[in-house]
Write an enzyme that holds these catalytic residues in place. Structure first.
Site, short mmCIF file in Angstrom:
data_model
loop_
_atom_site.label_atom_id
_atom_site.label_comp_id
_atom_site.label_asym_id
_atom_site.label_seq_id
_atom_site.Cartn_x
_atom_site.Cartn_y
_atom_site.Cartn_z
N HIS A 88 0.85 -1.19 0.00
CA HIS A 88 0.00 0.00 0.00
C HIS A 88 0.89 1.24 0.00
CE1 HIS A 88 -2.98 -2.93 1.39
NE2 HIS A 88 -3.92 -2.07 1.07
N LYS A 127 0.04 4.24 4.77
CA LYS A 127 -0.69 3.17 5.47
C LYS A 127 0.31 2.33 6.25
CE LYS A 127 -3.99 -0.63 4.93
NZ LYS A 127 -4.81 -0.12 6.04
#
Length: 341
Positions: free
Chosen positions: A224, A228
């Protein structure tokens, strides 16, 4: 090797449709998972919905256009994607959004529409005035984890139905707050309809074939954007299915890829999507090492989640209009209803 597994969607709540789970051989882009022999499964799920009459479609469209939504927070990329999806769907996005104190008073243009940001101290009065102006208002929340419970409490206090796509927070408290308020809400950390359908198919497989992968070892890689920091909730859900299928695996074994260089060179993320993607790979190997499987689902951008959030808002509006007994829903409920545009 190739196969197609067709499962009746009655298990997902809709009759006579099929979820098709297909698999085909392909080469992996993940260098760290190289094997002598690999079989890669690309999973897809399709839900066929009944054809509406022209009158039904026009009526649905008229109802959709009349629906006002408030999107929090408009300064974030996810919030902006939801606003654009709402405008594209013909909904009325109200010109107000909650944001952090340092952004209060700012006006941002999204999809050709000016949205004013209101800070934490203005939340209650802002929401009250919006409810007066738009009695059938629905809020779509894509804020931050530490705002989940406070926001939900405010929505419940104000009697405003909402779609909660924000992850984190105290989830038990979140559900209790909504239940006690008897408020309509769609709560789901995963708003991508097709990803939700894939997860549902995995749950079906785990239920129908428990222990099918007993003895297999599992490796999980997920990539990601660097912002994140935690493990993907979707990855955790898929791993849970593999555990039911007989695989032994601890969540702290997940390999998190957050370095842009690795994401481009090893994972194969397009450079333009480094700041917004979700790539997942699950690699299974038999006890003797002669058989391997891979399951992958890769998402670039945020449109899949934004469109799902808008579908959830439209679904919720219909439930409110019909005065449904059930109040709290998730994206599986949205899929069961056939509420996919």
């Amino acid at each position: 090797m190739a196969f197609v597994l067709e499962v009746p969607v009655t298990l997902l709540g809709r009759r006579q449709n099929l979820v098709s789970v297909s698999a085909s051989r392909r080469a992996s882009t993940y260098a760290s998972f190289s094997r002598t022999q690999r079989r890669v499964f690309s999973i897809s799920a399709t839900l066929n919905t009944p054809v509406q009459s022209v009158d039904d479609k026009n009526l649905a469209r008229a109802n959709d256009i009349a629906l006002p939504i408030m999107v929090n927070s408009c300064m974030g990329k996810m919030g902006q994607a939801v606003i654009e999806a709402g405008i594209s769907a013909g909904l009325h996005v109200v010109p107000a959004s909650f944001g952090i104190e340092s952004d209060a008073g700012k006006t941002i243009q999204v999809g050709g529409k000016d949205i004013q940001v209101h800070g934490p101290s203005e939340r209650e009065t802002t929401l009250a005035s919006l409810v007066d102006e738009y009695p059938n208002l629905i809020v779509v929340d894509f804020t931050v984890p530490n705002a989940v419970n406070d926001n939900a409490e405010l929505y419940c206090k104000s009697g405003v139905p909402f779609v909660m796509g924000t992850t984190g927070g105290d989830r038990d408290l979140l559900y209790k707050t909504v239940e006690d308020a008897k408020l309509y809400a769609v709560i789901s950390p995963q708003m991508g309809k097709q990803v939700v359908a894939f997860l549902a198919a995995m749950e079906i497989m785990a239920k129908q074939f428990p222990g099918a992968f007993s003895g297999y070892t599992l490796e999980v890689m997920e990539s990601h954007q660097a912002t994140k920091l935690d493990t993907s909730g979707t990855a955790k859900a898929v791993i849970s299915c593999f555990q039911k299928l007989g695989v032994s695996f601890d969540m702290d074994q997940v390999q998190l890829i957050r370095d842009p260089k690795q994401q481009i060179e090893m994972v194969g993320v397009p450079e333009e999507h480094i700041n917004g993607h979700a790539f997942h790979m699950y690699h299974l190997t038999s006890p003797d090492g002669t058989v391997s499987f891979e399951f992958q689902h890769n998402v670039c951008g945020r449109s899949i989640y934004a469109e799902g959030a808008i579908d959830a808002a439209l679904f919720l509006a219909k439930k409110i209009q019909s005065k449904a007994d059930k109040k709290i829903y998730d994206m599986i409920d949205v899929l069961r209803e056939g509420s996919m545009r």
